[in-house]
Design an enzyme around this catalytic site. Structure first.
Site, PDB file in Angstrom:
ATOM      1  CG  HIS A  99      -1.731   1.236   1.368  1.00 49.87           C
ATOM      2  ND1 HIS A  99      -2.681   1.602   0.442  1.00 49.87           N
ATOM      3  CD2 HIS A  99      -1.723   2.209   2.320  1.00 49.87           C
ATOM      4  CE1 HIS A  99      -3.243   2.737   0.823  1.00 49.87           C
ATOM      5  NE2 HIS A  99      -2.685   3.123   1.948  1.00 49.87           N
ATOM      6  CB  SER A 116      -5.901   5.374   5.215  1.00 51.28           C
ATOM      7  OG  SER A 116      -5.620   4.074   4.704  1.00 51.28           O
ATOM      8  N   GLY A 119      -2.223  11.784   3.279  1.00 46.52           N
ATOM      9  CA  GLY A 119      -1.982  12.716   2.181  1.00 46.52           C
ATOM     10  C   GLY A 119      -1.055  12.215   1.092  1.00 46.52           C
ATOM     11  CE  LYS A 120      -0.439   6.108   1.325  1.00 42.17           C
ATOM     12  NZ  LYS A 120      -1.357   6.340   2.471  1.00 42.17           N
ATOM     13  CG  ASP A 138      -4.911   2.781  -2.780  1.00 41.08           C
ATOM     14  OD1 ASP A 138      -4.642   3.172  -1.631  1.00 41.08           O
ATOM     15  OD2 ASP A 138      -5.795   1.963  -3.040  1.00 41.08           O
ATOM     16  CD  GLU A 162     -10.483   6.747  -3.017  1.00 38.41           C
ATOM     17  OE1 GLU A 162     -11.334   7.071  -2.163  1.00 38.41           O
ATOM     18  OE2 GLU A 162      -9.844   5.666  -2.998  1.00 38.41           O
ATOM     19  NE  ARG A 203      15.330  20.220  13.730  1.00 42.68           N
ATOM     20  CZ  ARG A 203      15.133  21.095  14.715  1.00 42.68           C
ATOM     21  NH1 ARG A 203      14.630  20.674  15.879  1.00 42.68           N
ATOM     22  NH2 ARG A 203      15.408  22.365  14.549  1.00 42.68           N
TER      23      ARG A 203
END
Length: 287
Positions: A99, A116, A119-120, A138, A162, A203
């Site tokens: 996924h 899920s 924001g991929k 997806d 999607e 960082r």
């Protein structure tokens, strides 16, 4: 063919090139019959005759008797071996489905993973709008070929994606053929995580993470996601930084080494301030 079969890779594809064909041709019908009677004890998966040469009748009879596929190709032996090796490596490569979203950014295959709604897909869509190329969204089919992990789109989904609140989008139709790729090597994994003040994030870039995927270690970067954060620019920077590393330049390590040298020099009482390391005659304080 000469009769020595103690070390014979009969489980592999048997290729008759120009040399082997001429050897068989020189034996005559009786000699070829004897050769293939001996070889009939080994059932190879396939026989191929290269250089557009016609298979001898004795070879055809053996293949027909043992139900072995027999082919003739116009390719030279080297060309055929190179091509069939690539095809077989792809076909028999270990395969998995993960996924995530895979996109080509400046030639770097970036696999975006995360929970899920993190924001991929939106990040990939923004990258495509910026001129980069989507491979899969997806659902990503990956395979271990050689020393690389290769990613492809799902055959059903292909170049669709999607976007929640909008629906299904056809990236190829909306952005053109240049906005998609059918396959890409995965060179860096970008994990998107919802930002949390309780988590500590890298960082300096000195602590490089890796994730093992089907036996291959791939560099991994964890990016905290917060409202207003420009993931597209960050993704482009990750791709450019990866390109620099592939070309032998590690900015974080170079900066750290330079800093350590300054600290050591200062501890010895040496002058290390480079603020005045300028040409006074050609410098204006107002510039």
């Amino acid at each position: 063919m000469a009769g020595y079969t103690k070390v014979y890779s009969s489980e592999q594809i048997q290729v008759i090139g120009h040399t082997e064909w001429n050897y068989l041709d020189s034996l005559g019908p009786e000699g070829r019959t004897k050769v293939f009677e001996n070889l009939s004890a080994f059932k190879a998966p396939m026989w191929v005759v290269t250089h557009e040469q016609m298979p001898h009748a004795e070879l055809r009879d053996m293949c027909a008797k043992l139900h072995i596929p027999l082919f003739s190709t116009t390719l030279h032996t080297y060309e055929f071996n190179k091509l069939i090796q690539h095809i077989l490596e792809e076909f028999f490569a270990p395969h998995a489905i993960i996924h995530g979203s895979l996109v080509d950014v400046y030639g770097i295959g970036m696999l975006f993973v995360g929970d899920s709604n993190v924001g991929k897909s939106e990040c990939v869509l923004d990258l495509v709008e910026s001129g980069h190329r989507m491979v899969a969204d997806d659902v990503v089919h990956i395979s271990h070929v050689g020393n690389s992990i290769i990613g492809r789109p799902d055959p059903l989904i292909r170049h669709h994606m999607e976007i929640r609140g909008v629906g299904i989008l056809d990236v190829r139709s909306m952005f053109g053929i240049h906005a998609i790729r059918k396959v890409k090597k995965i060179e860096v994994i970008v994990e998107l995580q919802p930002w949390s003040q309780n988590n500590s994030y890298e960082r300096t870039g000195l602590n490089e993470l890796e994730e093992e995927v089907m036996g291959v270690n791939i560099p991994k970067i964890v990016i905290p996601v917060a409202p207003g954060k420009n993931l597209t620019v960050i993704s482009e920077v990750i791709a450019m930084n990866t390109l620099m590393k592939l070309n032998g330049q590690n900015i974080a390590k170079d900066f750290n080494e330079n800093l350590m040298q300054k600290i050591k020099a200062k501890a010895k009482g040496e002058f290390t301030d480079e603020l005045l390391d300028i040409d006074i005659q050609h410098w204006s304080p107002y510039e």
